[in-house]
Design a protein around this motif. Structure first.
Motif, PDB file in Angstrom:
ATOM      1  N   THR A 128       0.841  -1.197   0.000  1.00 50.20           N
ATOM      2  CA  THR A 128       0.000   0.000   0.000  1.00 50.20           C
ATOM      3  C   THR A 128       0.878   1.250   0.000  1.00 50.20           C
ATOM      4  O   THR A 128       2.058   1.200   0.388  1.00 50.20           O
ATOM      5  CB  THR A 128      -0.904   0.038   1.248  1.00 50.20           C
ATOM      6  OG1 THR A 128      -0.066   0.107   2.414  1.00 50.20           O
ATOM      7  CG2 THR A 128      -1.802  -1.188   1.323  1.00 50.20           C
ATOM      8  N   ASP A 129       0.302   2.365  -0.415  1.00 48.66           N
ATOM      9  CA  ASP A 129       1.039   3.633  -0.407  1.00 48.66           C
ATOM     10  C   ASP A 129       1.423   4.013   1.019  1.00 48.66           C
ATOM     11  O   ASP A 129       2.489   4.590   1.251  1.00 48.66           O
ATOM     12  CB  ASP A 129       0.186   4.749  -1.030  1.00 48.66           C
ATOM     13  CG  ASP A 129       0.026   4.552  -2.536  1.00 48.66           C
ATOM     14  OD1 ASP A 129       0.883   3.874  -3.146  1.00 48.66           O
ATOM     15  OD2 ASP A 129      -0.966   5.069  -3.093  1.00 48.66           O
ATOM     16  N   GLN A 130       0.556   3.667   1.967  1.00 48.39           N
ATOM     17  CA  GLN A 130       0.817   3.957   3.375  1.00 48.39           C
ATOM     18  C   GLN A 130       2.052   3.193   3.859  1.00 48.39           C
ATOM     19  O   GLN A 130       2.912   3.753   4.537  1.00 48.39           O
ATOM     20  CB  GLN A 130      -0.407   3.549   4.199  1.00 48.39           C
ATOM     21  CG  GLN A 130      -0.363   3.953   5.645  1.00 48.39           C
ATOM     22  CD  GLN A 130      -1.630   3.537   6.386  1.00 48.39           C
ATOM     23  OE1 GLN A 130      -2.522   2.918   5.825  1.00 48.39           O
ATOM     24  NE2 GLN A 130      -1.691   3.869   7.655  1.00 48.39           N
ATOM     25  N   LEU A 131       2.163   1.932   3.465  1.00 50.22           N
ATOM     26  CA  LEU A 131       3.321   1.112   3.839  1.00 50.22           C
ATOM     27  C   LEU A 131       4.589   1.657   3.183  1.00 50.22           C
ATOM     28  O   LEU A 131       5.631   1.768   3.824  1.00 50.22           O
ATOM     29  CB  LEU A 131       3.098  -0.350   3.438  1.00 50.22           C
ATOM     30  CG  LEU A 131       4.224  -1.337   3.749  1.00 50.22           C
ATOM     31  CD1 LEU A 131       4.522  -1.378   5.255  1.00 50.22           C
ATOM     32  CD2 LEU A 131       3.859  -2.727   3.256  1.00 50.22           C
ATOM     33  N   LYS A 132       4.499   2.038   1.914  1.00 53.24           N
ATOM     34  CA  LYS A 132       5.652   2.602   1.206  1.00 53.24           C
ATOM     35  C   LYS A 132       6.127   3.898   1.867  1.00 53.24           C
ATOM     36  O   LYS A 132       7.320   4.130   2.019  1.00 53.24           O
ATOM     37  CB  LYS A 132       5.310   2.851  -0.261  1.00 53.24           C
ATOM     38  CG  LYS A 132       5.185   1.561  -1.063  1.00 53.24           C
ATOM     39  CD  LYS A 132       4.801   1.848  -2.494  1.00 53.24           C
ATOM     40  CE  LYS A 132       4.634   0.560  -3.288  1.00 53.24           C
ATOM     41  NZ  LYS A 132       4.187   0.798  -4.647  1.00 53.24           N
ATOM     42  N   ALA A 133       5.175   4.735   2.271  1.00 56.43           N
ATOM     43  CA  ALA A 133       5.516   5.998   2.937  1.00 56.43           C
ATOM     44  C   ALA A 133       6.209   5.723   4.270  1.00 56.43           C
ATOM     45  O   ALA A 133       7.186   6.397   4.632  1.00 56.43           O
ATOM     46  CB  ALA A 133       4.262   6.832   3.151  1.00 56.43           C
ATOM     47  N   PHE A 134       5.718   4.719   5.000  1.00 54.51           N
ATOM     48  CA  PHE A 134       6.324   4.339   6.282  1.00 54.51           C
ATOM     49  C   PHE A 134       7.778   3.890   6.076  1.00 54.51           C
ATOM     50  O   PHE A 134       8.677   4.300   6.801  1.00 54.51           O
ATOM     51  CB  PHE A 134       5.499   3.202   6.920  1.00 54.51           C
ATOM     52  CG  PHE A 134       6.069   2.699   8.217  1.00 54.51           C
ATOM     53  CD1 PHE A 134       5.811   3.366   9.404  1.00 54.51           C
ATOM     54  CD2 PHE A 134       6.864   1.571   8.252  1.00 54.51           C
ATOM     55  CE1 PHE A 134       6.335   2.909  10.606  1.00 54.51           C
ATOM     56  CE2 PHE A 134       7.405   1.103   9.439  1.00 54.51           C
ATOM     57  CZ  PHE A 134       7.129   1.777  10.627  1.00 54.51           C
ATOM     58  N   ILE A 135       8.002   3.067   5.050  1.00 51.52           N
ATOM     59  CA  ILE A 135       9.345   2.564   4.752  1.00 51.52           C
ATOM     60  C   ILE A 135      10.278   3.717   4.380  1.00 51.52           C
ATOM     61  O   ILE A 135      11.404   3.798   4.856  1.00 51.52           O
ATOM     62  CB  ILE A 135       9.297   1.501   3.631  1.00 51.52           C
ATOM     63  CG1 ILE A 135       8.566   0.253   4.133  1.00 51.52           C
ATOM     64  CG2 ILE A 135      10.697   1.156   3.144  1.00 51.52           C
ATOM     65  CD1 ILE A 135       8.217  -0.739   3.048  1.00 51.52           C
ATOM     66  N   GLU A 136       9.791   4.629   3.523  1.00 51.24           N
ATOM     67  CA  GLU A 136      10.603   5.787   3.128  1.00 51.24           C
ATOM     68  C   GLU A 136      11.027   6.595   4.348  1.00 51.24           C
ATOM     69  O   GLU A 136      12.187   6.997   4.465  1.00 51.24           O
ATOM     70  CB  GLU A 136       9.813   6.691   2.181  1.00 51.24           C
ATOM     71  CG  GLU A 136       9.844   6.214   0.751  1.00 51.24           C
ATOM     72  CD  GLU A 136       9.088   7.156  -0.180  1.00 51.24           C
ATOM     73  OE1 GLU A 136       9.206   8.394  -0.020  1.00 51.24           O
ATOM     74  OE2 GLU A 136       8.387   6.633  -1.063  1.00 51.24           O
ATOM     75  N   LYS A 137      10.081   6.819   5.261  1.00 50.78           N
ATOM     76  CA  LYS A 137      10.359   7.602   6.462  1.00 50.78           C
ATOM     77  C   LYS A 137      11.435   6.915   7.308  1.00 50.78           C
ATOM     78  O   LYS A 137      12.375   7.553   7.774  1.00 50.78           O
ATOM     79  CB  LYS A 137       9.062   7.752   7.263  1.00 50.78           C
ATOM     80  CG  LYS A 137       9.148   8.657   8.460  1.00 50.78           C
ATOM     81  CD  LYS A 137       7.772   8.809   9.079  1.00 50.78           C
ATOM     82  CE  LYS A 137       7.883   8.818  10.581  1.00 50.78           C
ATOM     83  NZ  LYS A 137       6.627   8.644  11.261  1.00 50.78           N
ATOM     84  N   LYS A 138      11.309   5.607   7.484  1.00 50.85           N
ATOM     85  CA  LYS A 138      12.281   4.857   8.296  1.00 50.85           C
ATOM     86  C   LYS A 138      13.671   4.843   7.655  1.00 50.85           C
ATOM     87  O   LYS A 138      14.679   4.956   8.347  1.00 50.85           O
ATOM     88  CB  LYS A 138      11.812   3.418   8.516  1.00 50.85           C
ATOM     89  CG  LYS A 138      10.665   3.302   9.479  1.00 50.85           C
ATOM     90  CD  LYS A 138      11.096   3.697  10.870  1.00 50.85           C
ATOM     91  CE  LYS A 138       9.959   3.628  11.843  1.00 50.85           C
ATOM     92  NZ  LYS A 138      10.336   4.055  13.182  1.00 50.85           N
ATOM     93  N   MET A 139      13.711   4.698   6.340  1.00 46.97           N
ATOM     94  CA  MET A 139      15.004   4.657   5.650  1.00 46.97           C
ATOM     95  C   MET A 139      15.680   6.032   5.675  1.00 46.97           C
ATOM     96  O   MET A 139      16.888   6.128   5.789  1.00 46.97           O
ATOM     97  CB  MET A 139      14.840   4.163   4.210  1.00 46.97           C
ATOM     98  CG  MET A 139      14.395   2.715   4.089  1.00 46.97           C
ATOM     99  SD  MET A 139      15.524   1.549   4.862  1.00 46.97           S
ATOM    100  CE  MET A 139      14.533   0.921   6.205  1.00 46.97           C
ATOM    101  N   LYS A 140      14.898   7.093   5.581  1.00 48.21           N
ATOM    102  CA  LYS A 140      15.454   8.457   5.648  1.00 48.21           C
ATOM    103  C   LYS A 140      16.111   8.693   7.002  1.00 48.21           C
ATOM    104  O   LYS A 140      17.118   9.397   7.099  1.00 48.21           O
ATOM    105  CB  LYS A 140      14.359   9.502   5.426  1.00 48.21           C
ATOM    106  CG  LYS A 140      13.883   9.571   3.985  1.00 48.21           C
ATOM    107  CD  LYS A 140      14.641  10.616   3.208  1.00 48.21           C
ATOM    108  CE  LYS A 140      14.114  10.768   1.821  1.00 48.21           C
ATOM    109  NZ  LYS A 140      15.026  10.278   0.808  1.00 48.21           N
ATOM    110  N   LYS A 141      15.528   8.108   8.070  1.00 46.91           N
ATOM    111  CA  LYS A 141      16.089   8.279   9.409  1.00 46.91           C
ATOM    112  C   LYS A 141      17.498   7.704   9.499  1.00 46.91           C
ATOM    113  O   LYS A 141      18.315   8.175  10.277  1.00 46.91           O
ATOM    114  CB  LYS A 141      15.194   7.610  10.461  1.00 46.91           C
ATOM    115  CG  LYS A 141      13.992   8.439  10.824  1.00 46.91           C
ATOM    116  CD  LYS A 141      13.228   7.816  11.969  1.00 46.91           C
ATOM    117  CE  LYS A 141      12.047   8.682  12.343  1.00 46.91           C
ATOM    118  NZ  LYS A 141      11.265   8.099  13.433  1.00 46.91           N
TER     119      LYS A 141
END
Length: 98
Positions: free
Chosen positions: A13-26
């Motif tokens: 889902t787009d929500q899951l992809k957004a969560f992953i992006e946020k975690k990887m940016k950290k």
């Protein structure tokens, strides 16, 4: 940092992809050497508890970091991978500073 997300046998889902992006940016806070982050998501058969598997591979300038975790949800698995990779990055940095 370039990010690729691959979901095996299902659509993330787009929500899951957004969560992953946020975690990887950290993870960029710990090292500026991150070139590429690859995230692979799988649902492990049979359908049981803890059947969501996430594997994260980071390509760093002079090394690599990899973590694969299985949990109840993909978010939880990504969190666990993030913590494991964070430790690997810090360990690599300590070795480099010696």
């Amino acid at each position: 940092m370039e990010l690729t997300i691959q979901s095996v046998n299902f659509d993330a889902t787009d929500q899951l992809k957004a969560f992953i992006e946020k975690k990887m940016k950290k993870l960029e806070r710990f090292s500026e050497d991150i070139i590429l982050a690859e995230v692979i998501l799988k649902v492990v058969k049979p359908e049981t508890v803890n059947n969501k598997e996430a594997a994260v591979k980071l390509s760093l300038r002079h090394s690599e970091a990899f973590a694969s975790k299985t949990a109840d949800t993909f978010e939880e698995a990504i969190d666990l991978c993030g913590m494991a990779i964070e430790k690997q990055i810090l360990k690599t940095k300590e070795k480099k500073e010696r």
